[in-house]
Design a protein around this motif. Structure first.
Motif, short mmCIF file in Angstrom:
data_model
loop_
_atom_site.label_atom_id
_atom_site.label_comp_id
_atom_site.label_asym_id
_atom_site.label_seq_id
_atom_site.Cartn_x
_atom_site.Cartn_y
_atom_site.Cartn_z
N PRO A 108 47.90 6.27 -6.71
CA PRO A 108 46.98 4.74 -6.03
C PRO A 108 49.38 5.07 -6.26
CG PRO A 108 45.67 4.64 -8.01
CD PRO A 108 47.25 6.08 -8.19
N GLY A 109 49.07 4.70 -4.79
CA GLY A 109 50.82 3.99 -4.35
C GLY A 109 51.62 5.35 -4.28
N ALA A 110 51.37 6.43 -4.08
CA ALA A 110 52.34 7.44 -4.13
C ALA A 110 53.13 7.35 -3.27
CB ALA A 110 51.96 8.47 -4.53
N HIS A 111 54.39 7.51 -3.73
CA HIS A 111 55.43 7.48 -2.10
C HIS A 111 55.25 8.12 -1.50
CE1 HIS A 111 59.67 7.36 -0.51
NE2 HIS A 111 60.02 6.01 -1.01
N PRO A 112 55.23 7.30 0.24
CA PRO A 112 55.22 8.90 1.00
C PRO A 112 55.72 10.01 2.06
CG PRO A 112 55.50 6.18 1.91
CD PRO A 112 55.54 6.25 0.52
N ALA A 113 57.12 9.93 0.71
CA ALA A 113 57.57 11.39 0.65
C ALA A 113 56.76 12.25 0.16
CB ALA A 113 59.12 11.03 -0.40
N LEU A 114 56.09 12.33 -0.95
CA LEU A 114 54.84 12.99 -1.28
C LEU A 114 54.02 13.30 -0.25
CD1 LEU A 114 55.10 11.79 -4.87
CD2 LEU A 114 55.96 14.12 -3.92
N TRP A 115 53.62 12.70 0.32
CA TRP A 115 52.84 13.08 1.24
C TRP A 115 52.40 13.84 2.32
CZ3 TRP A 115 51.50 7.18 4.00
CH2 TRP A 115 51.95 6.67 3.06
N TYR A 145 43.29 21.86 -8.92
CA TYR A 145 43.64 20.33 -8.41
C TYR A 145 45.16 20.34 -8.56
CZ TYR A 145 39.08 18.27 -7.61
OH TYR A 145 37.88 18.25 -6.93
N VAL A 146 45.91 19.13 -7.70
CA VAL A 146 47.57 19.64 -8.13
C VAL A 146 47.71 18.25 -8.76
CG1 VAL A 146 49.86 19.32 -7.33
CG2 VAL A 146 48.21 21.41 -6.98
N ILE A 147 47.82 17.38 -9.26
CA ILE A 147 48.02 15.98 -9.35
C ILE A 147 49.01 15.73 -9.32
CG2 ILE A 147 48.10 13.95 -10.80
CD1 ILE A 147 46.49 15.41 -13.36
N VAL A 148 49.37 14.37 -7.81
CA VAL A 148 50.38 14.19 -7.51
C VAL A 148 50.73 12.96 -7.66
CG1 VAL A 148 52.12 14.19 -5.20
CG2 VAL A 148 49.87 15.80 -5.24
N THR A 149 52.04 12.38 -8.23
CA THR A 149 52.47 10.58 -8.79
C THR A 149 53.73 11.03 -8.97
OG1 THR A 149 52.07 9.07 -10.29
CG2 THR A 149 52.25 12.14 -11.58
N ASP A 150 54.16 9.35 -8.60
CA ASP A 150 55.79 9.23 -8.69
C ASP A 150 55.75 8.53 -10.78
OD1 ASP A 150 56.59 8.36 -6.61
OD2 ASP A 150 54.75 7.38 -6.65
N THR A 151 56.42 9.20 -11.30
CA THR A 151 56.66 8.91 -12.53
C THR A 151 56.75 7.49 -13.13
OG1 THR A 151 59.35 8.90 -12.98
CG2 THR A 151 58.48 10.92 -13.30
N LEU A 152 57.60 6.13 -11.72
CA LEU A 152 57.64 4.63 -11.99
C LEU A 152 58.07 4.12 -10.73
CD1 LEU A 152 60.80 4.64 -11.45
CD2 LEU A 152 61.60 5.47 -12.94
#
Length: 351
Positions: A108-115, A145-152
């Motif tokens: 949830p809320g992953a930064h658009p740079a990762l999209w 699967y690859v999990i895509v997330t921000d650390t903070l």
């Protein structure tokens, strides 16, 4: 409130001819205003010019970039790293590579740079997403699967826990953006890597902007050697202009200065935490980001402080339609008197 300045802010910003305390932006370590860092940068310009006029995949190479990549590997305790022209470019290169390794599972809320494109992000809580992701990953074969997330989350001041990754029973790649952690968190400023559990099921691909802490326009991706070697065949690497060599040179020359500035930053954060301990000011994980809730019945805080020559961060992010959040960003450039002045105005306002 939209303000204009003709001078890059440091601990202060000049707005409409007035010198205001500046508690916004990033450059947490304040390197961009340090004479020694600017000298190193100028030395880099004199030696390398303003750009390297060739692709990193060209037949003429500049060893400086590989020197920086080796230094990042040692700092982050990773097998390999690659630097690119921006944090956004690095995140996109990492995401496009990650998509070849499995189905992307966004937090949830992953930064658009990762999209990649316009993914449908989970709408529920992060805790629910973590629980669902464990069940989802464990229901499929390895590497599905690859999990895509921000650390903070620099908007809420939350540093995410990743202990739940220990529950995974299938091998996965975790792509983690640590743009606001690298240079700040960890015993030596190595970022969030010390928060990521080492398990037999998980390997990491870390990406980050080098601007947020290090004041360098560039980005990096670090991880297993095989992943970085494959990423270097990616068009985002081969087809893009490299980062500015002077920035790489300045960063490589500034290890002692980075340590010094990080110590000052920690002292400043600790001081503001002490001052605001019994207030409504929110900072759950001692990041340089202090959340300032806006009471509905009061004058907008950003206006109140601007009238007193204090500028905080208050704008929609990451999209124009996002809800503005009031934040005070502390940097290594601030003095204790700066921080005390901010707190006194916040106390007068009602915190």
């Amino acid at each position: 409130m939209l303000l204009h300045t003709d001078i890059t802010p440091g601990r202060t910003a000049t707005v409409d001819g007035r010198s205001c305390l500046f508690f916004s932006g990033f450059s947490y370590l304040g390197l961009h205003q340090q004479p020694a860092f600017k000298t190193a940068f100028c030395e880099g310009v004199q030696r390398y010019g303003t750009l390297f006029p060739s692709s990193r995949a060209g037949n003429v190479r500049l060893p400086l970039f590989e020197e920086m990549e080796h230094a990042l590997c040692a700092h982050l305790e990773q097998q390999a790293a690659v630097v690119l022209s921006s944090g956004y470019m690095a995140a996109q290169a990492a995401a496009h590579y990650a998509a070849t390794r499995g189905q992307l599972c966004y937090a949830p809320g992953a930064h658009p740079a990762l999209w990649l494109g316009n993914p449908l992000l989970p709408a529920g809580s992060r805790a629910q997403w973590e629980q669902d992701t464990v069940a989802r990953v464990n229901s499929q074969p390895d590497h599905h699967y690859v999990i895509v997330t921000d650390t903070l989350n620099p908007i809420t001041g939350e540093v995410y826990s990743f202990d739940w990754l220990r529950l995974l029973q299938r091998k996965v790649l975790v792509l983690a953006d640590d743009s606001h952690g690298i240079g700040i968190l960890g015993p030596r400023g190595q970022g969030s890597i010390h928060l990521l559990p080492g398990t037999d099921q998980v390997r990491y691909l870390l990406t980050a902007s080098l601007a947020k802490a290090y004041s360098v326009e560039g980005g990096m991706v670090a991880g297993h050697a095989a992943d970085i070697a494959a990423l270097k065949k990616n068009g985002f690497f081969t087809g893009s202009t490299p980062m500015m060599p002077a920035g790489a040179h300045a960063w490589l020359q500034s290890a002692d200065l980075v340590r010094q500035q990080r110590m000052l930053l920690q002292q400043n954060v600790a001081y503001f935490l002490h001052l605001s301990a019994h207030s409504a000011i929110h900072n759950p994980h001692a990041l340089p980001v202090f959340i300032l809730p806006q009471p509905a019945e009061k004058q907008p805080l950003v206006n109140y402080l601007a009238e007193r020559d204090v500028i905080i961060s208050s704008f929609p992010y990451p999209f124009p339609h996002s809800q503005p959040v009031n934040r005070a960003i502390i940097s290594a450039l601030h003095t204790q008197q700066d921080i005390l002045t901010l707190y006194q105005f916040l106390k007068e306002y009602g915190y």
